[in-house]
Design a protein around this motif. Structure first.
Motif, PDB file in Angstrom:
ATOM      1  N   MET A  99       1.137   8.903  12.394  1.00 16.37           N
ATOM      2  CA  MET A  99       0.743   7.499  12.499  1.00 16.37           C
ATOM      3  C   MET A  99       0.973   6.756  11.193  1.00 16.37           C
ATOM      4  O   MET A  99       1.543   5.675  11.158  1.00 16.37           O
ATOM      5  N   LEU A 100       0.527   7.400  10.088  1.00 14.57           N
ATOM      6  CA  LEU A 100       0.616   6.717   8.794  1.00 14.57           C
ATOM      7  C   LEU A 100       2.052   6.475   8.333  1.00 14.57           C
ATOM      8  O   LEU A 100       2.303   5.582   7.529  1.00 14.57           O
ATOM      9  N   ALA A 147      -2.415  14.357   5.666  1.00 14.87           N
ATOM     10  CA  ALA A 147      -1.817  13.027   5.550  1.00 14.87           C
ATOM     11  C   ALA A 147      -2.888  11.977   5.265  1.00 14.87           C
ATOM     12  O   ALA A 147      -2.725  11.134   4.372  1.00 14.87           O
ATOM     13  N   THR A 148      -3.999  12.049   5.997  1.00 16.65           N
ATOM     14  CA  THR A 148      -5.074  11.075   5.769  1.00 16.65           C
ATOM     15  C   THR A 148      -5.663  11.255   4.372  1.00 16.65           C
ATOM     16  O   THR A 148      -5.879  10.281   3.646  1.00 16.65           O
ATOM     17  N   ARG A 169      -4.246   7.950  -2.474  1.00 15.40           N
ATOM     18  CA  ARG A 169      -3.247   7.006  -2.950  1.00 15.40           C
ATOM     19  C   ARG A 169      -3.800   5.569  -2.956  1.00 15.40           C
ATOM     20  O   ARG A 169      -3.643   4.836  -3.903  1.00 15.40           O
ATOM     21  N   CYS A 170      -4.477   5.198  -1.893  1.00 14.20           N
ATOM     22  CA  CYS A 170      -5.012   3.841  -1.818  1.00 14.20           C
ATOM     23  C   CYS A 170      -6.079   3.600  -2.877  1.00 14.20           C
ATOM     24  O   CYS A 170      -6.124   2.549  -3.505  1.00 14.20           O
ATOM     25  N   LEU A 185      -6.411   3.401   6.935  1.00 18.77           N
ATOM     26  CA  LEU A 185      -6.177   4.786   6.557  1.00 18.77           C
ATOM     27  C   LEU A 185      -6.536   5.848   7.598  1.00 18.77           C
ATOM     28  O   LEU A 185      -5.802   6.819   7.741  1.00 18.77           O
ATOM     29  N   PRO A 186      -7.639   5.721   8.308  1.00 16.10           N
ATOM     30  CA  PRO A 186      -8.020   6.855   9.176  1.00 16.10           C
ATOM     31  C   PRO A 186      -7.001   7.083  10.300  1.00 16.10           C
ATOM     32  O   PRO A 186      -6.897   6.291  11.230  1.00 16.10           O
ATOM     33  N   SER A 187      -6.258   8.145  10.173  1.00 17.52           N
ATOM     34  CA  SER A 187      -5.306   8.467  11.230  1.00 17.52           C
ATOM     35  C   SER A 187      -5.637   9.798  11.881  1.00 17.52           C
ATOM     36  O   SER A 187      -5.224  10.072  12.984  1.00 17.52           O
TER      37      SER A 187
END
Lengths: 359, 397
Positions: free
Chosen positions: A1-2, A106-107, A113-114, A307-309
């Motif tokens: 998704m991200l 990934a999440t 990173r954010c 962010l939440p994927s």
């Protein structure tokens, strides 16, 4: 998704005006909602009961919100179980159920990173010496691997020569601290800690020992509830002032975030306003019908994050109250909505017969 | 006053030591209740509290006479001895009803009252003290103790060891924890566990009402539910409808309920998020619940497509109702269990409903009452004849 959002995630965190932000953000929120609807069984049941239609495109305010209490009851994931690399738990009071959030790599990566982008926009790109106002034990002791530990690990990655100000018994390491500060004279120092711990184990001790750290250029980021400080009659202003008194020339920045949406935090600017970055957004809602409040009106806080994927935490209804103060027009120059937190919703005296022998 | 350790506070009466039990509905007790009732009606301070007024209505002479008449038979009875009452802390007046039942059965009573400082408690204690201090009631004074103490203290153990009847006004967890504390071998216990309640409405009957009477039904339903946050054991969770041809009945009913609740119900934000959270949790746990119908947050309702086992765990608070269409109450036959307590009805004959329960030999439903009476406590409660259970039979023919 991200993967679809990579470009967006690289955008400077406070750079989009409201039209652009809304356009992009609405698109991502719709995509995420649909994605979790198709991949998370619990979320799908909830959305069906709320008449959600996957074919429809929703406005930001119309998208369904997940009540934060559900994380205490269900382990919701939208990725195969074997992809989960860690479980985050909120730091609940003992005996109370805690929120559990399950992350894939990934999440987790996107979160740090954010956070990095957001924090850097306040402290610059250079890695600074970092003072963590906590014990290093939170990193090591699995029992403490709660939001508190994760927050510290996440934050300490931005710094160099990381120093933990407290020993394992939460005593201030006074002499080592003074030496550490001396060794970084002339550098910007970044400090991080939980609001209550900063007050109780750092500021109070320095004050009692009459120590002035004389930091020439510093940024203190602190997070966490104010409840324990309210009891001591300490508000944000008093807190800021008292910390400057013992530290020197520092900016004190309260920041707001939830374990359900780590990474996309809301940092306080020079004017004491909490800001949404392009990774997050806020809506306040009225109790009587959940209609969105006007700016300046007190309401229940809904938070959104791109962010939440791995789990359906992209739009949550919190149990906090706040006021949105404006959008794009904060004197600090940052774009996005800015707001004030008023704390937890007041608990109600629930009537009826139930287990209340305790009281 | 904050109670620590083994402190105990006597709000009414004192240590209960020497006493002799009374016969059920003794003249002494009936007179006392009647005097108490008059005093409440006279007291200006009570006017603001409808729940205190309901206490006065229960205790008034006419009502007690009526109850006495339906209780008495040719058996000789006496109270069992000392009744020890552990009352719920979030219903301010429950403790005094429990006391009345104990007295009417002929017992001395130790009543643990809620530690929360409800104004109703202070008022009721004040008035009870005043009446008990009259010389005519000296004997009842010696048979009465309203106490407050810390749960962690030894007092529950102390009173449990002395009592002949112990009453625990619920919840399951409280019952479980107090049951670990022994009572003497011949003593008995009345417990009021967590229960599940429902309502049965006839649409056609609603459609025949004029507007004013619709509002009255809605008001009654409001009293059964919102008044105690829909959180009392006897507040309906599930609304069963006997459908009419037009299906108009439920529409006008819910409109009236929504209007009333919108005007009267105290609805802070925490109740809005609590109700929404409950609804979402239920949607996940019980996939047979249908989609949410709402105009605002005051009233939530959802259809259940088909009834299922474990229905009693599907619960709402603060005005969250589940609905289902039936042709007859009998359709519940595979689901009713001992958790089912109160059936509230409108547009049905209670006898007909009681027959269904008995003829089908169901294990649950032990209260069948018209809409508006769900929260009324009485001497027959939760399937118990409280006066019978708290007295002993000395002789019968």
């Amino acid at each position: 998704m991200l993967e679809n959002h990579q470009e967006y995630l690289k955008t400077s965190p406070y750079s989009l005006n409201k039209e652009e932000k809304r356009r992009q953000f609405t698109k991502y929120m719709n995509e995420l909602t649909k994605y979790h609807f198709e991949h998370c069984a619990e979320y799908s049941l909830m959305l069906k009961s709320l008449n959600f239609s996957a074919d429809k495109s929703y406005g930001l305010e119309e998208l369904p919100f997940l009540p934060v209490g559900l994380f205490k009851e269900f382990e919701m994931i939208s990725v195969p179980k074997e992809k989960i690399v860690k479980t985050m738990a909120s730091s609940g009071t003992s005996g109370q159920p805690v929120s559990k959030v399950l992350l894939d790599s990934a999440t987790a990566r996107a979160q740090s990173r954010c956070l990095y982008y957001i924090v850097n926009s306040f402290i610059g790109n250079k890695r600074c010496p970092m003072l963590i106002i906590d014990t290093e034990l939170v990193k090591k002791d699995p029992r403490l691997f709660s939001a508190r530990g994760a927050g510290i690990i996440g934050f300490s990655m931005f710094g160099r020569d990381v120093f933990f100000a407290l020993d394992q018994d939460m005593n201030l390491r006074v002499e080592e601290l003074k030496r550490w500060i001396d060794s970084h004279k002339g550098n910007k120092i970044v400090m991080f800690g939980y609001t209550y711990i900063v007050w109780q184990f750092f500021r109070r001790v320095l004050n009692e020992l009459k120590i002035f750290l004389d930091i020439k250029d510093g940024e203190l980021f602190h997070i966490g509830g104010w409840k324990k400080l309210q009891v001591k009659n300490v508000d944000a202003k008093k807190f800021r002032h008292a910390l400057k008194e013992v530290c020197g020339n520092i900016h004190v920045r309260d920041y707001y975030g939830m374990v359900e949406q780590l990474g996309s935090v809301f940092v306080e600017c020079e004017h004491g306003h909490k800001h949404c970055s392009i990774f997050s957004d806020i809506i306040t809602r009225r109790a009587k019908d959940f209609s969105p409040c006007d700016f300046g009106e007190r309401g229940i806080i809904e938070l959104m994050s791109v962010l939440p994927s791995a789990y359906p935490g992209h739009i949550i209804l919190t149990e906090d109250e706040g006021i949105i103060l404006g959008e794009d027009d904060c004197p600090c120059g940052r774009k996005g909505k800015y707001f004030e937190i008023l704390g937890r919703l007041k608990s109600a005296e629930v009537r009826g017969c139930s287990d209340t022998y305790g009281q | 006053m904050i109670l620590m350790g083994n402190d105990i506070e006597y709000l009414v009466g004192g240590e209960v030591e020497k006493f002799s039990p009374l016969v059920p509905y003794s003249d002494l007790v009936c007179d006392f209740l009647s005097d108490l009732s008059s005093e409440i009606f006279k007291d200006e301070r009570c006017k603001a509290f409808p729940d205190i007024i309901s206490v006065a209505f229960f205790a008034r002479q006419g009502n007690i006479r009526r109850l006495k008449k339906s209780f008495l038979d040719d058996k000789f009875r006496l109270g069992k001895g000392l009744a020890f009452h552990i009352t719920p802390s979030n219903i301010p007046v429950q403790f005094i009803f429990s006391y009345f039942f104990g007295l009417l059965a002929g017992n001395a009573n130790v009543v643990r009252v809620p530690s929360k400082n409800f104004p109703q408690i202070n008022l009721l204690c004040d008035i009870t003290n005043k009446i008990l201090s009259r010389s005519a009631y000296r004997e009842l004074y010696n048979m009465t103790a309203f106490v407050r103490y810390d749960r962690a203290s030894d007092w529950t153990k102390f009173f449990s060891a002395k009592c002949q009847v112990r009453l625990i006004w619920g919840g399951d967890a409280t019952i479980e924890s107090i049951r670990k504390i022994p009572i003497p071998p011949r003593s008995t216990e009345l417990v009021f566990a967590d229960r599940y309640s429902l309502a049965l409405f006839d649409e056609a009957a609603l459609e025949n009402l004029n507007e004013r009477d619709i509002v009255k039904v809605a008001q009654n339903f409001y009293n059964d539910t919102y008044l105690a946050d829909q959180n009392a054991c006897s507040s309906p969770q599930l609304i069963l409808w006997r459908k009419s041809a037009t299906a108009k009945g439920r529409k006008i009913f819910w409109e009236a309920v929504e209007k009333l609740a919108g005007e009267r119900y105290d609805f802070p934000p925490i109740k809005a998020t609590g109700k929404y959270t409950d609804f979402c949790k239920n949607a996940i746990k019980f996939p047979k619940t249908g989609t949410l119908t709402k105009n605002n947050n005051v009233l939530y309702r959802a259809d259940i497509s088909e009834l299922f086992e474990g229905l009693e765990d599907l619960r709402g608070k603060f005005g969250l109702f589940y609905e289902h269409d039936v042709d007859s109450l009998e359709e519940l036959k595979d689901f009713v269990n001992e958790k089912y307590q109160t059936l509230t009805y409108f547009g049905f004959s209670p006898l007909e409903l009681a027959e269904i329960v008995v003829n089908n030999r169901w294990r649950g439903i032990d209260r069948i009452i018209p809409v508006g009476k769900a929260l009324d406590v009485g001497v027959i409660w939760d399937g118990y004849d409280l006066i019978g259970q708290m007295s002993r039979i000395v002789y019968h023919e």
